[in-house]
Every structure is written in C-alpha cells, then in structure tokens.
Enzyme design. Structure first.
Site, PDB file in Angstrom:
ATOM      1  N   ASN A  51      70.258  42.638  81.155  1.00 36.74           N
ATOM      2  CA  ASN A  51      70.754  42.242  79.835  1.00 36.74           C
ATOM      3  C   ASN A  51      70.828  40.725  79.680  1.00 36.74           C
ATOM      4  OD1 ASN A  51      71.050  44.977  79.684  1.00 36.74           O
ATOM      5  ND2 ASN A  51      73.282  44.992  79.485  1.00 36.74           N
ATOM      6  N   THR A  96      56.735  22.448  34.101  1.00 33.45           N
ATOM      7  CA  THR A  96      57.846  23.384  34.256  1.00 33.45           C
ATOM      8  C   THR A  96      57.413  24.672  33.567  1.00 33.45           C
ATOM      9  OG1 THR A  96      58.989  22.738  32.200  1.00 33.45           O
ATOM     10  CG2 THR A  96      59.546  21.507  34.203  1.00 33.45           C
ATOM     11  N   HIS A  97      57.786  25.804  34.116  1.00 36.74           N
ATOM     12  CA  HIS A  97      57.339  27.110  33.591  1.00 36.74           C
ATOM     13  C   HIS A  97      55.808  27.210  33.589  1.00 36.74           C
ATOM     14  CE1 HIS A  97      61.504  27.615  32.139  1.00 36.74           C
ATOM     15  NE2 HIS A  97      61.378  26.367  31.697  1.00 36.74           N
ATOM     16  N   SER A 218      31.616  33.990  47.737  1.00 33.05           N
ATOM     17  CA  SER A 218      31.659  35.407  47.409  1.00 33.05           C
ATOM     18  C   SER A 218      30.482  36.125  48.076  1.00 33.05           C
ATOM     19  CB  SER A 218      31.599  35.601  45.900  1.00 33.05           C
ATOM     20  OG  SER A 218      31.312  36.939  45.566  1.00 33.05           O
ATOM     21  N   LYS A 224      30.682  31.278  43.384  1.00 32.01           N
ATOM     22  CA  LYS A 224      32.124  31.248  43.670  1.00 32.01           C
ATOM     23  C   LYS A 224      32.432  30.560  44.995  1.00 32.01           C
ATOM     24  CE  LYS A 224      34.980  34.587  42.455  1.00 32.01           C
ATOM     25  NZ  LYS A 224      35.536  34.904  43.744  1.00 32.01           N
ATOM     26  N   ASN A 226      35.918  30.575  47.220  1.00 29.46           N
ATOM     27  CA  ASN A 226      37.257  31.155  47.283  1.00 29.46           C
ATOM     28  C   ASN A 226      38.176  30.340  48.204  1.00 29.46           C
ATOM     29  OD1 ASN A 226      36.323  33.299  45.687  1.00 29.46           O
ATOM     30  ND2 ASN A 226      35.613  34.413  47.493  1.00 29.46           N
ATOM     31  N   GLU A 231      45.114  31.214  50.388  1.00 27.64           N
ATOM     32  CA  GLU A 231      45.442  32.615  50.086  1.00 27.64           C
ATOM     33  C   GLU A 231      45.985  33.334  51.318  1.00 27.64           C
ATOM     34  OE1 GLU A 231      42.410  33.655  46.404  1.00 27.64           O
ATOM     35  OE2 GLU A 231      41.784  34.135  48.441  1.00 27.64           O
ATOM     36  N   LYS A 266      61.516  41.511  70.066  1.00 25.75           N
ATOM     37  CA  LYS A 266      60.397  40.681  70.532  1.00 25.75           C
ATOM     38  C   LYS A 266      59.258  40.585  69.523  1.00 25.75           C
ATOM     39  CE  LYS A 266      62.610  40.689  74.469  1.00 25.75           C
ATOM     40  NZ  LYS A 266      63.576  41.733  74.104  1.00 25.75           N
TER      41      LYS A 266
END
Length: 401
Positions: A51, A96-97, A218, A224, A226, A231, A266
C-alpha cells in the site's frame, strides 16, 4: 541494489519470467531477487506494505513528470512571447460572442494565451507541494513497529515533507485528482486556442495558415487543407476531462484506508500525463511556423464598425452623456449600413446630421491605429502596453517565474 538493477534490465528487455503461482509484481521481484542475491532479499519488505510502496511510486512518477511538464510549458510560453513580439504591428478584429467587437493587436490576443498557460504552470507547480510528500513507512494503514526513520528515508528520496497520518498516507489520491484538474484546465486553454486556429485558418477568416507538417489534405477533395493538429488537440481535451471524472468517481465512496479499486488510478493518470505532454510539445513545434496573414487581418479590423465605441467615446469627450452618445452612434451605424459604408467612410456633413459635436478631428479619432493605441490602460491593447507586457513576460521567463 545491484540485484534490483539486474531485475529491472530483465524486465526492460523482456527476459523476465512470470509465474502464475506468484501473487503480483511485488512477489515476482522478491522471488527473483532471492535467486539473485540470496536470503537478504527476504528482508526487502521489512516495515513496508504494498500500500505505501505503490503510492510512493506514483508520487515519484508524478513528481518527475510534472517537473518535465513545467519545463515544456516554459518552452511553450517562450514561443508565445516570441510570436507576440514578432507580430507587434499586426492588427486584427477582437471578438465577443464571436462577433467583431473592437480592433486589437494580434500580439495582445496571443499574450492572452501566455497568461493562461502561465496560470497552468502556477497550478502545476503549486500541486507539487501536495505531490512531494513521502508516504513510505506507513505500511498497510497503521504504521510499523520497527524503529524506522521516515524523515531520513524522505531525505534520501528527495521529499521535503513526510505524510503525517498513516491511514491518510495510503488512502490519499487527492494529489492525482488535483493534477488531473490542473491538466483539465490546461487542456481547456489548448482547446480554445485550437478552436481559434481552426476558425482563423478557414477561408471565411483567412487570418492564418496551418503549416503543412501539422495539417493534411482531403482524401477526395484536392483543394482542402485540414487543420488536423488543432482538431486532434481539441479532441484530446475530452479524454483528459474523462480521466478527471474517472478519478473523482473512483474515490468518492471508498472507506478508509486502502482499497483495491485504487489500482485503477494508474490508467487515467498515465494517459493524461502522456496526452498533456504531447499537446504541449506539438504546439511548441507548430506555433513558430504559423503563417500570419497580416493584410487579411488588417482589412477585417477596418470593417464591421469596430470603431463605433470610439465614436461614442469621442462624443462623450465633447460633452455628450454616454447613454445618449451610445444611442446617437447606433443611429449613425444604421444609416451607414443602409449606405453600405463604414463610419469613417461617411462625410463630415453626413456625420454632423447626427450630432453637431462632430468636427473634422473625428476621422483621425476613428482610425484603427488610434483606436488601438488609445487603450493604454494597464492590460489594454495599445502597442506600448502590449510591448510592456511582452517585456515583463520575457523577464519572467528569464527568471523562471
């Protein structure tokens, strides 16, 4: 020690023979050590339990890896500061937003992430205080009858503190949970940065280009590119969150002291250490090679009425109450939208139809450069303020703060 080192080499090289009649790895090593060095091997377990041995190992493992993470985060922060320093003249829209709000320096935006990762370093460093506590000598849960010197053992193992309660020593996994929580917050920051790089590298924004080494094409669409690394890092965030929840759930109902459930600590710990370490390293490699589209950012910062707040401030300086100035500029913006123009594209005569307080100096007041450099408040986006923040960060990094 020589015998244990020899056994470690056997394990590392896949030559160690396992026997199902032996209970666990501890008994395997003791039995092999008996063959290697004789009966003195049977004293190995004196005043110890699995232990307290296991939690000691976990603490030493985590201590070493947190120190490595801190060193790697220092490199990442240096990369961020260098990127900010190199792009001090690049202007972009602040949001913002996710709506264009006010123009800011790109360096100011990048230095926001420096502050985030600086807090991550502080949290991990502070967590070392709780990790760096020596539990050995607590035995199974009650301590030992042998006249051991736990403080001397702690000194040998580089622990500044010794656990004060033998039951807590073997039952405590708070230090793992705390690390996973700090790692989770750090991954939030990586995920937010990843999200922005993904957005900024899209044709709709076109602010940056992800280096080829950190992106893929792609399989069917040849045009494309990516943003794979951002990601993947964003996706890995969920794994770290899951590891934190696993540990919290694992520990929430366990009675004192040690329970075999705790063997399950673990996997989430090791996985998060590996995941966070990989994310820090890949971003440290990628950010210096990020391609910044200065002209695109500049153009975006001069459209969308990002200087509307400054026109309101202009009217306030001239004596108009802010609420009335806000309303006046809102009406002016509506007019400009109908004309398909920006505020600074309107003529003086047109602007004066909304307020007689507007004079020729309005156009200088509304220039993007002036809009940015007026924000000299501490922590603001003015060039001199951002340059001072970069200088402070450089000093911090030199001093290892």
């Amino acid at each position: 020690i020589q015998g244990l080192a020899a056994i470690k080499r056997e394990i590392d090289h896949g030559r160690f023979e396992f026997d199902e009649s032996l209970e666990d790895i501890h008994m395997h090593i003791e039995a092999r050590l008996l063959q290697e060095v004789g009966t003195v091997a049977q004293k190995l377990h004196t005043a110890r339990s699995r232990n307290d041995q296991v939690v000691l190992d976990v603490r030493m493992y985590l201590r070493d890896n947190v120190e490595k993470l801190l060193a790697h985060l220092e490199q990442l922060k240096k990369v961020l500061v260098a990127l900010a320093s190199d792009t001090i003249d690049v202007v972009m829209p602040g949001y913002t937003h996710l709506q264009p709000a006010q123009p800011v320096l790109f360096a100011h935006h990048i230095m926001a992430y420096y502050e985030m990762f600086k807090r991550d370093s502080e949290r991990l460093a502070d967590g070392l205080k709780r990790i760096n506590v020596m539990p050995l000598g607590s035995a199974a849960l009650a301590g030992t009858t042998y006249p051991i010197d736990r403080h001397f053992t702690a000194e040998l193992l580089g622990f500044p503190e010794v656990s004060a309660n033998s039951m807590d020593s073997v039952a405590d996994r708070d230090f793992i949970i705390e690390f996973l929580a700090a790692a989770g917050i750090c991954m939030v920051h990586f995920s937010r940065l990843s999200e922005e790089l993904i957005l900024w590298s899209s044709p709709e924004f076109g602010f940056v280009e992800i280096p080829d080494a950190f992106a893929t094409g792609s399989s069917i669409m040849p045009q494309k590119k990516n943003p794979d690394v951002p990601e993947l890092v964003r996706g890995k965030t969920g794994s770290v969150f899951g590891d934190l929840m696993s540990m919290l759930t694992l520990m929430k109902s366990l009675p004192m002291a040690y329970n075999r459930d705790m063997q399950e600590d673990k996997l989430p710990l090791f996985r998060t250490v590996d995941t966070l370490g990989s994310c820090v390293e890949v971003y440290t490699a990628m950010l210096p090679r990020l391609i910044i589209k200065k002209e695109v950012m500049q153009a975006a910062a001069t459209r969308g009425f990002l200087n509307a707040t400054d026109m309101a401030d202009y009217l306030v300086v001239k004596g108009m109450p802010f609420r009335k100035a806000h309303e006046c500029v809102g009406t002016t913006v509506g007019y400009a939208l109908e004309k398909g123009m920006e505020l600074h594209d309107l003529t003086l005569a047109e602007l004066q139809t909304f307020s007689a307080l507007v004079k020729e100096d309005i156009f200088d007041f509304l220039s993007t450069e002036k809009v940015i450099n007026r924000r000299r408040s501490f922590g603001g986006t003015a060039k001199e303020t951002v340059a001072a923040a970069i200088s402070t960060a450089q000093d911090e990094l030199k001093q290892g703060l």
